[in-house]
Design a protein around this motif. Structure first.
Motif, PDB file in Angstrom:
ATOM      1  N   SER A  11       0.827  -1.190   0.000  1.00 50.53           N
ATOM      2  CA  SER A  11       0.000   0.000   0.000  1.00 50.53           C
ATOM      3  C   SER A  11       0.884   1.272   0.000  1.00 50.53           C
ATOM      4  O   SER A  11       2.100   1.162   0.129  1.00 50.53           O
ATOM      5  CB  SER A  11      -0.868   0.011   1.268  1.00 50.53           C
ATOM      6  OG  SER A  11      -0.061   0.237   2.412  1.00 50.53           O
ATOM      7  N   PRO A  12       0.252   2.462  -0.081  1.00 46.09           N
ATOM      8  CA  PRO A  12       1.017   3.706  -0.030  1.00 46.09           C
ATOM      9  C   PRO A  12       1.833   3.848   1.254  1.00 46.09           C
ATOM     10  O   PRO A  12       2.955   4.368   1.225  1.00 46.09           O
ATOM     11  CB  PRO A  12      -0.069   4.785  -0.118  1.00 46.09           C
ATOM     12  CG  PRO A  12      -1.193   4.129  -0.829  1.00 46.09           C
ATOM     13  CD  PRO A  12      -1.172   2.693  -0.382  1.00 46.09           C
ATOM     14  N   GLU A  13       1.270   3.375   2.390  1.00 48.97           N
ATOM     15  CA  GLU A  13       1.976   3.506   3.680  1.00 48.97           C
ATOM     16  C   GLU A  13       3.316   2.789   3.654  1.00 48.97           C
ATOM     17  O   GLU A  13       4.336   3.310   4.129  1.00 48.97           O
ATOM     18  CB  GLU A  13       1.099   2.969   4.819  1.00 48.97           C
ATOM     19  CG  GLU A  13       0.082   3.955   5.354  1.00 48.97           C
ATOM     20  CD  GLU A  13      -0.979   4.312   4.340  1.00 48.97           C
ATOM     21  OE1 GLU A  13      -1.477   5.456   4.394  1.00 48.97           O
ATOM     22  OE2 GLU A  13      -1.333   3.474   3.486  1.00 48.97           O
ATOM     23  N   SER A  14       3.339   1.581   3.114  1.00 48.90           N
ATOM     24  CA  SER A  14       4.598   0.839   3.076  1.00 48.90           C
ATOM     25  C   SER A  14       5.566   1.449   2.065  1.00 48.90           C
ATOM     26  O   SER A  14       6.782   1.408   2.263  1.00 48.90           O
ATOM     27  CB  SER A  14       4.346  -0.635   2.734  1.00 48.90           C
ATOM     28  OG  SER A  14       3.808  -0.789   1.440  1.00 48.90           O
ATOM     29  N   THR A  15       5.050   2.046   0.996  1.00 56.07           N
ATOM     30  CA  THR A  15       5.914   2.690   0.008  1.00 56.07           C
ATOM     31  C   THR A  15       6.690   3.840   0.640  1.00 56.07           C
ATOM     32  O   THR A  15       7.906   3.983   0.429  1.00 56.07           O
ATOM     33  CB  THR A  15       5.071   3.220  -1.171  1.00 56.07           C
ATOM     34  OG1 THR A  15       4.247   2.177  -1.681  1.00 56.07           O
ATOM     35  CG2 THR A  15       5.964   3.750  -2.277  1.00 56.07           C
ATOM     36  N   VAL A  16       6.003   4.646   1.414  1.00 54.62           N
ATOM     37  CA  VAL A  16       6.648   5.758   2.128  1.00 54.62           C
ATOM     38  C   VAL A  16       7.703   5.212   3.089  1.00 54.62           C
ATOM     39  O   VAL A  16       8.807   5.772   3.207  1.00 54.62           O
ATOM     40  CB  VAL A  16       5.596   6.587   2.895  1.00 54.62           C
ATOM     41  CG1 VAL A  16       6.269   7.608   3.801  1.00 54.62           C
ATOM     42  CG2 VAL A  16       4.652   7.290   1.924  1.00 54.62           C
ATOM     43  N   GLU A 198       3.140  -3.344   6.236  1.00 54.43           N
ATOM     44  CA  GLU A 198       2.429  -2.358   7.056  1.00 54.43           C
ATOM     45  C   GLU A 198       2.531  -2.656   8.545  1.00 54.43           C
ATOM     46  O   GLU A 198       2.395  -1.758   9.376  1.00 54.43           O
ATOM     47  CB  GLU A 198       0.938  -2.297   6.659  1.00 54.43           C
ATOM     48  CG  GLU A 198       0.645  -1.558   5.375  1.00 54.43           C
ATOM     49  CD  GLU A 198       0.921  -2.406   4.156  1.00 54.43           C
ATOM     50  OE1 GLU A 198       1.341  -1.842   3.136  1.00 54.43           O
ATOM     51  OE2 GLU A 198       0.732  -3.635   4.227  1.00 54.43           O
ATOM     52  N   LEU A 199       2.739  -3.912   8.923  1.00 50.84           N
ATOM     53  CA  LEU A 199       2.764  -4.283  10.346  1.00 50.84           C
ATOM     54  C   LEU A 199       3.798  -3.517  11.174  1.00 50.84           C
ATOM     55  O   LEU A 199       3.543  -3.222  12.348  1.00 50.84           O
ATOM     56  CB  LEU A 199       2.979  -5.792  10.501  1.00 50.84           C
ATOM     57  CG  LEU A 199       1.749  -6.669  10.267  1.00 50.84           C
ATOM     58  CD1 LEU A 199       2.129  -8.149  10.278  1.00 50.84           C
ATOM     59  CD2 LEU A 199       0.679  -6.395  11.321  1.00 50.84           C
ATOM     60  N   PRO A 200       4.970  -3.163  10.613  1.00 54.85           N
ATOM     61  CA  PRO A 200       5.916  -2.378  11.411  1.00 54.85           C
ATOM     62  C   PRO A 200       5.352  -1.047  11.900  1.00 54.85           C
ATOM     63  O   PRO A 200       5.876  -0.474  12.862  1.00 54.85           O
ATOM     64  CB  PRO A 200       7.081  -2.160  10.439  1.00 54.85           C
ATOM     65  CG  PRO A 200       7.031  -3.333   9.523  1.00 54.85           C
ATOM     66  CD  PRO A 200       5.568  -3.614   9.338  1.00 54.85           C
ATOM     67  N   LEU A 201       4.289  -0.550  11.257  1.00 53.39           N
ATOM     68  CA  LEU A 201       3.669   0.691  11.727  1.00 53.39           C
ATOM     69  C   LEU A 201       3.133   0.539  13.145  1.00 53.39           C
ATOM     70  O   LEU A 201       3.045   1.523  13.892  1.00 53.39           O
ATOM     71  CB  LEU A 201       2.526   1.095  10.780  1.00 53.39           C
ATOM     72  CG  LEU A 201       2.923   1.419   9.335  1.00 53.39           C
ATOM     73  CD1 LEU A 201       1.680   1.560   8.453  1.00 53.39           C
ATOM     74  CD2 LEU A 201       3.751   2.704   9.279  1.00 53.39           C
TER      75      LEU A 201
END
Length: 236
Positions: A11-16, A198-201
């Motif tokens: 997703s965009p979150e992981s791209t950032v 995304e899980l590291p978030l």
């Protein structure tokens, strides 16, 4: 210095997260701003999810292949896909790619084996945990995957797609993941792979939970990309 191509948007979150990790790690190591060129192709996440939900896997592969070829045309010397789930199509995409692809599972295995770990617990999407591609590739490296039960798989999948991919971070969701980690530990997992980027978030700055090591696959993958771009030996 090689130019890094990132297939993003899933997703965009992981791209950032990937973009920032590569730059921050370069700054940490060298204390200057001459980090490699990073080219990002952001695919349509909604379209990718639609193809996956309808099991139109050929269309999903086509989406990824087009992204890789576009990155090559833009000047990238190699590519990484900034998500774990699309790696179920890694071999098909790599076969169509004009440039090397860096596999997230291989990068994880290399780090895990340095610590002498042989049984690694997996947390990720339903696709990652049930399709077998992740466990099978780890097995080629001599590692055994420990997978959550059916209800826990559903819980993790819901947290990923209904919260984290939208940038929503909730303490009660982190607590639920910690409970699942405890159950994986009781099943024999010696460490846990956050096999969803995304899980590291949920665990920012946290490398260990209740005495068990967490492996951030997104960070490992991004750092390996930096090292390869700088000419270090990285296994493809």
């Amino acid at each position: 210095v090689k130019k890094i191509g990132i297939v993003g948007g899933v997703s965009p979150e992981s791209t950032v997260l990937y973009y920032k990790t590569i730059i921050d790690e370069y700054r940490r190591r060298f204390h200057k701003e001459d980090y490699p060129v990073i080219i990002i192709y952001s695919v349509r996440f909604g379209l990718f999810r639609e193809y996956m939900s309808m099991k139109k896997y050929g269309k999903a592969i086509e989406l990824l292949v087009n992204a890789v070829k576009s990155l090559h045309q833009a000047g990238a010397d190699f590519v990484l896909i900034s998500a774990n789930t699309p790696h179920m199509f890694f071999d098909e995409v790599a076969a169509e790619s004009p440039i090397p692809l860096l596999n997230i599972i291989d990068c994880l295995a290399e780090e895990v084996k340095k610590e002498g770990i042989s049984r690694i617990g997996l947390l990720g999407t339903k696709y990652t945990l049930t399709q077998g591609f992740y466990s099978n590739r780890l097995r080629k490296h001599g590692l055994e995957a420990v997978v959550p039960g059916k209800e826990d798989i559903e819980s993790v999948n819901d947290i990923i797609f209904n919260e984290l991919t939208w940038g929503i971070i909730r303490k009660d969701s982190r607590d639920k993941i910690v409970e699942i980690i405890e159950r994986l530990k009781r099943k024999g997992a010696e460490a846990i792979a956050l096999a969803c980027t995304e899980l590291p978030l949920l665990f920012e700055g946290i490398q260990e939970v209740n005495g068990i090591r967490l492996y951030d696959t997104a960070r490992i993958h991004a750092v390996k990309a930096l090292e390869y771009a700088l000419g270090e030996n990285v296994v493809f």
